[in-house]
Design a protein around this motif. Structure first.
Motif, mmCIF file in Angstrom:
data_model
loop_
_atom_site.group_PDB
_atom_site.id
_atom_site.type_symbol
_atom_site.label_atom_id
_atom_site.label_comp_id
_atom_site.label_asym_id
_atom_site.label_seq_id
_atom_site.Cartn_x
_atom_site.Cartn_y
_atom_site.Cartn_z
ATOM 1 N N TYR A 1 0.689 -1.220 -0.125
ATOM 2 C CA TYR A 1 0.224 -0.001 -0.294
ATOM 3 C C TYR A 1 0.922 1.105 0.153
ATOM 4 O O TYR A 1 1.363 1.602 1.073
ATOM 5 N N ASP A 2 0.843 1.948 -1.161
ATOM 6 C CA ASP A 2 1.777 3.317 -1.281
ATOM 7 C C ASP A 2 1.313 4.313 -0.298
ATOM 8 O O ASP A 2 2.169 5.150 -0.077
ATOM 9 N N TYR A 3 0.070 4.246 -0.138
ATOM 10 C CA TYR A 3 -0.324 5.792 0.737
ATOM 11 C C TYR A 3 -0.835 5.273 2.100
ATOM 12 O O TYR A 3 -1.474 6.085 2.886
ATOM 13 N N LEU A 4 -0.481 3.924 2.642
ATOM 14 C CA LEU A 4 -0.950 3.697 4.020
ATOM 15 C C LEU A 4 -0.112 4.630 5.012
ATOM 16 O O LEU A 4 -0.670 4.927 6.172
ATOM 17 N N LEU A 5 1.071 5.073 4.862
ATOM 18 C CA LEU A 5 2.092 5.470 5.802
ATOM 19 C C LEU A 5 1.546 7.099 5.775
ATOM 20 O O LEU A 5 1.396 7.601 7.179
ATOM 21 N N ASN A 6 1.029 7.673 4.764
ATOM 22 C CA ASN A 6 0.418 8.907 4.740
ATOM 23 C C ASN A 6 -0.863 8.919 5.858
ATOM 24 O O ASN A 6 -0.844 9.931 6.561
#
Length: 367
Positions: A205-210
């Motif tokens: 998941y590319d956006y999970l950290l954001n």
């Protein structure tokens, strides 16, 4: 002297007293239902399409695929982050309209670190430098109008608004300075081969950290505004600066400290957009979030938890409206009409939560 009686108006607007939460949310829910009914009528009259199909398409535009869901959550997180940033200032009645510029400056600081330091320092250290630089850049950009407001009582609305255009021009200049390839007028994807400065992904998941970072900021902001001494001082200054001075609060200090915090969080939003989402910078990186965040903050009554709901509503409408235009081959103006009607009813519901219409009593009722 004339003995002519003054005729009482048919109705007048009166401020409501305490409204229970269940009643206020019932009014909001009723406004959404009314908005959907009006939108259905408008859809049939203007396009001849089945309103149920249109609403189904809106839902599919936001939740149709896993990719769309994650894109929706990413958009929600970024809008929420900017909304959280401007909320302390708005609660203090400092009208910070400069969120757009503060995000851009924070993003520019992140991009500069990626371009100038990429490959020269370890990636973990680079990301830390990017974060610190974006926080400082956004905070200083917000602190400039705060100092002028505190020292010279300038108009913060105009000052912060104009700072947006200065930020846009600065970003545009560096986009030309760092353009890649030459002559393109844009930077392009920064460190596309090495991925230096790109925020790490969690799993696939590319956006999970954001999303996780913004969730932590949301909880921290809720605690800060509701339970901290600084949050109390912000509320008092927002109610009355004279009262704040009377009880010993340093109003100038509170103004500058609060705007420093607002700018810092806007800087974090720029850091997340450039380092975690776009991996580039342009004059449109903020994408109007600085202005949309004002609506989110007001609709949520400056409550960070409620802002999750209002942010979700706006990004859902945006995603759904785009899907409507694509599926039904309609002009984008139609989807804007649908979005506008829904927002009009939701914003209008706040009037009926705070005020009520009182009609003139008949002679029988007076007796």
């Amino acid at each position: 002297m004339s003995n002519k009686k003054v005729r009482e108006p048919l109705f007048h607007v009166a401020k409501r007293g305490y409204v229970p939460k269940y009643k206020s949310w019932a009014i909001r829910l009723g406004s959404i239902i009314a908005a959907l009914i009006v939108c259905a009528v408008v859809t049939m009259l203007l396009t001849g399409e089945n309103p149920i199909s249109v609403y189904k398409t809106m839902f599919e535009g936001a939740f149709g695929t896993e990719r769309k869901i994650w894109k929706l959550l990413q958009s929600l997180a970024m809008l929420l982050c900017v909304s959280l940033a401007i909320t302390p200032a708005f609660k203090m009645r400092f009208w910070n309209i400069g969120g757009e510029g503060q995000v851009l400056i924070g993003g520019l600081a992140t991009a500069a670190c990626m371009i100038l330091l990429g490959g020269k320092v370890p990636n973990a250290l680079l990301i830390i430098i990017m974060l610190v630089a974006s926080i400082i850049a956004g905070a200083v950009w917000a602190l400039i109008p705060a100092v002028f407001k505190a020292r010279f009582n300038t108009n913060e609305t105009l000052f912060t608004l104009m700072m947006n255009y200065v930020a846009i021009q600065i970003v545009s200049y560096f986009c030309m300075y760092w353009e890649n390839p030459k002559g393109s007028g844009k930077i392009g994807v920064i460190n596309s081969n090495t991925m230096d400065g790109w925020l790490p992904t969690i799993g696939k998941y590319d956006y999970l950290l954001n999303i996780i970072i913004v969730l932590v900021i949301t909880i921290a902001m809720y605690v800060y505004l509701k339970y901290s001494k600084h949050g109390y001082e912000i509320s008092v200054v927002g109610e009355s600066e004279n009262t704040a001075r009377y009880i010993g609060i340093n109003v100038k200090k509170v103004i500058m400290r609060t705007l420093f915090l607002s700018g810092a969080i806007c800087g974090i939003a720029g850091f997340l957009l450039v380092g975690g989402t776009d991996h580039t910078i342009s004059s449109t990186t903020a994408d109007g979030r600085g202005f949309t965040a004002i609506m989110v903050s007001w609709l949520a009554k400056f409550n960070p938890i409620y802002m999750i709901l209002t942010s979700f509503l706006l990004v859902f409408l945006d995603a759904g409206a785009s899907q409507i235009s694509m599926v039904f081959n309609l002009n984008e103006s139609f989807s804007d009409i649908i979005t506008g009607i829904i927002l009009f009813f939701i914003i209008g519901s706040e009037f009926f939560i705070n005020y009520e219409l009182k009609f003139r009593k008949s002679k029988k009722e007076v007796k």
